[in-house]
Write a protein that holds these residues in place. Structure first.
Motif, short mmCIF file in Angstrom:
data_model
loop_
_atom_site.label_atom_id
_atom_site.label_comp_id
_atom_site.label_asym_id
_atom_site.label_seq_id
_atom_site.Cartn_x
_atom_site.Cartn_y
_atom_site.Cartn_z
N LYS A 42 19.84 -9.23 88.99
CA LYS A 42 19.19 -10.28 88.19
C LYS A 42 19.55 -11.69 88.65
CE LYS A 42 18.94 -7.44 84.03
NZ LYS A 42 19.36 -7.26 82.64
N ALA A 43 19.92 -11.84 89.93
CA ALA A 43 20.22 -13.17 90.47
C ALA A 43 19.56 -13.28 91.85
CB ALA A 43 21.72 -13.38 90.58
N ASP A 44 18.48 -14.03 91.93
CA ASP A 44 17.70 -14.11 93.18
C ASP A 44 18.49 -14.70 94.34
OD1 ASP A 44 15.64 -13.08 91.79
OD2 ASP A 44 14.64 -14.99 91.42
N LYS A 45 19.40 -15.63 94.03
CA LYS A 45 20.04 -16.39 95.11
C LYS A 45 21.39 -15.81 95.54
CE LYS A 45 18.07 -20.84 93.71
NZ LYS A 45 18.37 -22.19 93.25
N LEU A 46 21.99 -14.94 94.71
CA LEU A 46 23.39 -14.57 94.93
C LEU A 46 23.58 -13.26 95.69
CD1 LEU A 46 25.00 -15.52 91.48
CD2 LEU A 46 24.81 -16.91 93.55
N LEU A 47 24.55 -13.29 96.63
CA LEU A 47 25.03 -12.09 97.29
C LEU A 47 26.52 -11.93 96.98
CD1 LEU A 47 23.50 -12.29 100.89
CD2 LEU A 47 22.70 -10.89 98.98
N LYS A 48 26.94 -10.66 96.82
CA LYS A 48 28.36 -10.37 96.64
C LYS A 48 28.89 -9.82 97.96
CE LYS A 48 29.82 -6.82 94.18
NZ LYS A 48 30.18 -5.94 93.05
N LEU A 49 29.90 -10.50 98.52
CA LEU A 49 30.42 -10.14 99.84
C LEU A 49 31.85 -9.62 99.73
CD1 LEU A 49 29.38 -13.44 101.67
CD2 LEU A 49 27.99 -11.39 101.40
N LYS A 50 32.18 -8.63 100.55
CA LYS A 50 33.57 -8.23 100.75
C LYS A 50 33.98 -8.78 102.11
CE LYS A 50 34.87 -5.21 97.37
NZ LYS A 50 33.96 -5.67 96.33
N ILE A 51 34.99 -9.65 102.15
CA ILE A 51 35.37 -10.35 103.38
C ILE A 51 36.83 -10.05 103.72
CG2 ILE A 51 35.62 -12.62 104.48
CD1 ILE A 51 33.36 -13.64 102.73
N GLU A 52 37.04 -9.61 104.95
CA GLU A 52 38.40 -9.37 105.44
C GLU A 52 38.98 -10.70 105.91
OE1 GLU A 52 39.62 -6.02 108.41
OE2 GLU A 52 39.40 -7.90 109.57
N VAL A 53 40.14 -11.07 105.33
CA VAL A 53 40.83 -12.31 105.74
C VAL A 53 42.26 -11.89 106.08
CG1 VAL A 53 41.42 -14.68 105.12
CG2 VAL A 53 39.43 -13.59 104.06
N GLY A 54 42.50 -11.59 107.35
CA GLY A 54 43.80 -11.07 107.77
C GLY A 54 44.01 -9.70 107.15
N ASN A 55 45.13 -9.54 106.41
CA ASN A 55 45.46 -8.25 105.78
C ASN A 55 44.88 -8.14 104.37
OD1 ASN A 55 47.01 -7.43 107.99
ND2 ASN A 55 48.77 -8.63 107.25
N GLU A 56 44.07 -9.13 103.97
CA GLU A 56 43.58 -9.20 102.59
C GLU A 56 42.06 -9.01 102.56
OE1 GLU A 56 43.71 -12.53 98.98
OE2 GLU A 56 44.28 -13.09 101.01
N ILE A 57 41.54 -8.37 101.52
CA ILE A 57 40.09 -8.27 101.31
C ILE A 57 39.73 -9.19 100.14
CG2 ILE A 57 38.12 -6.77 100.84
CD1 ILE A 57 39.56 -6.06 103.43
N ARG A 58 38.83 -10.13 100.40
CA ARG A 58 38.39 -11.07 99.36
C ARG A 58 36.98 -10.72 98.89
NH1 ARG A 58 40.59 -16.48 98.98
NH2 ARG A 58 42.75 -16.37 99.68
N GLN A 59 36.73 -10.92 97.59
CA GLN A 59 35.37 -10.82 97.05
C GLN A 59 34.83 -12.23 96.87
OE1 GLN A 59 34.04 -7.94 93.85
NE2 GLN A 59 34.18 -9.81 92.63
N VAL A 60 33.68 -12.52 97.48
CA VAL A 60 33.10 -13.86 97.41
C VAL A 60 31.64 -13.74 96.97
CG1 VAL A 60 32.44 -15.92 98.72
CG2 VAL A 60 34.63 -14.78 99.18
N VAL A 61 31.25 -14.57 95.99
CA VAL A 61 29.85 -14.64 95.56
C VAL A 61 29.26 -15.90 96.17
CG1 VAL A 61 28.27 -14.76 93.60
CG2 VAL A 61 30.39 -13.45 93.41
N SER A 62 28.14 -15.75 96.89
CA SER A 62 27.57 -16.89 97.62
C SER A 62 26.06 -16.97 97.38
CB SER A 62 27.85 -16.72 99.12
OG SER A 62 27.35 -17.83 99.84
N GLY A 63 25.55 -18.20 97.25
CA GLY A 63 24.13 -18.42 96.97
C GLY A 63 23.28 -18.46 98.23
#
Length: 652
Positions: free
Chosen positions: A571-592
């Motif tokens: 229900k959000a036309d502009k948003l993607l939910k990303l799983k991003i590897e940053v070194g030894n850490e996995i980050r969740q980022v929501v981006s338009g």
């Protein structure tokens, strides 16, 4: 025998900027009540002060390049000067930066925490910095603060909470059993129907997103939020919880908290609940008066539509301004302030009615009897009616002042002034003066006029501190025993054999057309000056935003991240939910970026991530950072790395 006590308070004002005529309205009303009680022989404690902590002050000080304490010190000095100018007779002035207040607030917070009335949890809500208020999403108007119309910020933080909900039923019971507790009655109904009966939520009482406040003694990440800090002033000013709490035991509970209607809720729900939790008596009354409005709405520092009381007092004198504030609006209702209404009141009530009565009477005593009224006097027609009108008034005035009905009390006094002026027309002293055989009657007429004015002048003391003294001088009264409050209850108190002193008019008439033009110029100049100051501040802000220091840049932590997964947010036309590897850490980022990149083409891409952003929630999903992109009106392109490099690498 000990005197009866009377404890009255104003709100403590927020020194984010100079005070306006609306603040003077509250303080002048409290001062009139305090003066009246002193005249009645009470031991009075009259408290006012300033509420000096919070994010808004911290930000304002930063804009000015000074510390928060330096910022408030300058404004508080101006407030104290204003109260001096307005002849305010407060017994104490409390500042929430006073060390004793801060220590006691910490003790109160700790006591409530130790007994389980304060607990730690997490707060999320929309915060308006100018108003220092939290709002739910449904309370926002077009996504903005419902009070001032400005932008709000979504705030999520660890907080301490006060168990306000625990005291809901006790509060309802107290209000229902004590009908005088909230005045006027309309405010009582509002509190019961809009807040208490629908149900109370626990209250956020600490903050971690700014430092300018009283630290929680057992958790220095937190500062005590406004409710416990500011509201406690009414008892910390009396040395509550100190080694010598004799003032607290003497004056508490307060007889009346005088507040503007917009803060009635805090004083009739939050504050009594705090006192219940502390096991202390509740104030006897909270009186929520109306607003002094300008055409176009409420006066507000954040809106910039304020009237400077200093300008008005310097032009017309303190008594004229105090009289207007207390007479123009029935206390409890909203009223309109306008320059025209002020000048009309000065001309009509003060110059014509009161001023003419005094100057005509003194002039006739001087002209017909050389300045002193003879003892030989003869009663006649109209005397009894005048005397009855005058003698009925002190009791009426007292009853109205006991109910904080300042406008109605002044109306009763002006009925006496009107009746006394009419008595001059009825008895026609100038005709009596033509015949020697009427001298005794003329003496009685002039004595009755002088005695009426004496009683009027005494009744005016709570409202107008300077005018009664001027009247006494003109009437030749030098002994204060002749102007005691109780002397208004008995006719015949004007002293024998005193000589009158002709003086300047108490209130010179004002040329309304000329004055309105001059006031228009002053108002316009003030508005232009404010606009120029605003533009200058905006220019400085723009200049500041064009460049940042290397130190500021070094605070930004940019890291290379590898996109492992990507999916659309429901229900959000502009948003993607990303799983991003940053070194030894996995980050969740929501981006338009959903309109420019599909989930498939993002997998495996190396992106640049702002890694030290505070996490936020978008559509209920936590986003732990932000990926960089460039855009124009049509396109958006991700900032990527042109050669493969380990994820987590720092962007220099």
């Amino acid at each position: 025998m000990d005197k009866k006590t009377f404890y009255i308070t104003t709100p403590i004002y927020y020194p984010s900027d100079k005070l306006h005529i609306g603040h003077s309205y509250t303080t002048v009303a409290a001062d009139a009540a305090a003066r009246y009680k002193r005249l009645k022989g009470y031991d009075v404690m009259f408290l006012t002060g300033t509420d000096e902590h919070g994010q808004k002050i911290e930000r304002k000080a930063k804009e000015k390049g000074v510390t928060p304490k330096q910022y408030v010190d300058e404004i508080v000095a101006g407030i104290k000067e204003l109260w001096k100018l307005m002849k305010i007779t407060n017994d104490r002035f409390i500042r929430t930066t006073d060390s004793e207040h801060e220590k006691t607030v910490q003790k109160i917070f700790k006591k409530l925490y130790d007994q389980g009335d304060i607990y730690k949890s997490e707060y999320e809500g929309w915060y308006c910095t100018p108003c220092e208020s939290f709002w739910t999403k449904t309370q926002l108007v077009d996504g903005k603060c419902p009070d001032c119309g400005r932008e709000v910020e979504l705030t999520k933080e660890e907080s301490y909470f006060f168990r306000l909900s625990k005291y809901q039923d006790r509060l309802i019971k107290h209000i229902e059993e004590n009908p005088e507790f909230i005045q006027p009655v309309s405010r009582q109904n509002e509190m019961l129907n809009n807040f208490l009966r629908p149900g109370l939520e626990d209250l956020c009482v600490s903050r971690t997103t700014f430092d300018w406040g009283i630290p929680v003694s057992f958790d220095d990440k937190h500062v005590v939020y406004v409710w416990i800090d500011a509201l406690s002033n009414y008892i910390t000013a009396l040395n509550y919880m100190s080694e010598d709490d004799s003032d607290y035991r003497k004056y508490w509970p307060a007889d009346v908290h005088l507040v503007g209607k917009e803060i009635v809720r805090f004083h009739t729900i939050i504050w009594p609940a705090m006192l219940m939790a502390l096991g202390e008596p509740l104030p006897k009354q909270v009186f929520g008066h109306g607003w002094l409005l300008l055409e176009g709405g409420k006066m507000s520092k954040s809106k910039g539509n304020v009237v400077d009381p200093v300008v008005l007092v310097e032009k017309y004198g303190v008594d004229a301004i105090r009289y207007f504030l207390l007479r123009e609006v029935p206390f409890g209702s909203d009223g309109i302030f306008s320059n025209e209404a002020l000048i009309n009141r000065i001309n009509s009530d003060l110059a014509n009615d009161l001023g003419n009565l005094v100057s005509r009477t003194v002039a006739m005593i001087d002209r017909y009897f050389g300045g002193s009224i003879p003892k030989e006097r003869q009663a006649g027609d109209f005397d009894d009616d005048l005397i009855k009108t005058v003698m009925d008034t002190p009791q009426k005035v007292e009853e109205l002042l006991d109910r904080m009905q300042f406008s109605m009390a002044l109306t009763e006094i002006w009925k006496v002034i009107s009746r006394t002026n009419k008595y001059i027309d009825e008895t026609m002293p100038w005709v009596l003066a033509k015949s020697e055989e009427n001298k005794a009657r003329l003496a009685a007429v002039l004595y009755n006029l002088a005695e009426s004015i004496r009683i009027i002048s005494i009744l005016l003391q709570p409202f107008m501190p300077e005018t009664p003294e001027k009247i006494w001088h003109q009437l030749g009264i030098n002994d204060k025993n002749y102007v005691e409050w109780e002397s208004t209850k008995k006719w015949g108190g004007y002293p024998e054999g005193v000589a009158v002193n002709k003086g300047e008019p108490l209130f010179p008439r004002i040329d309304i057309k000329k004055e309105m033009e001059e006031l228009e110029k002053i108002t316009l100049a003030a508005a232009e000056n404010k606009e120029a100051t605003k533009k200058e501040a905006e220019q400085k802000e723009t200049e500041k935003s064009e460049f940042i220091s290397i130190e500021d840049f070094e605070k930004i932590d940019l890291r290379v991240g590898k996109v492992l997964e990507a999916e659309k947010v429901e229900k959000a036309d502009k948003l993607l939910k990303l799983k991003i590897e940053v070194g030894n850490e996995i980050r969740q980022v929501v981006s338009g970026i959903a309109k420019h990149y599909s989930p498939e083409e993002l997998k495996g891409k190396y992106v640049v991530l702002v890694a030290n952003l505070k996490p936020v929630k978008l559509r209920g999903i936590e986003s732990q950072g932000m990926i960089l992109a460039a855009s124009n009106d049509k396109e958006l392109v991700l900032a990527t790395i042109d050669k493969e490099i380990n994820s987590g690498a720092k962007v220099q």
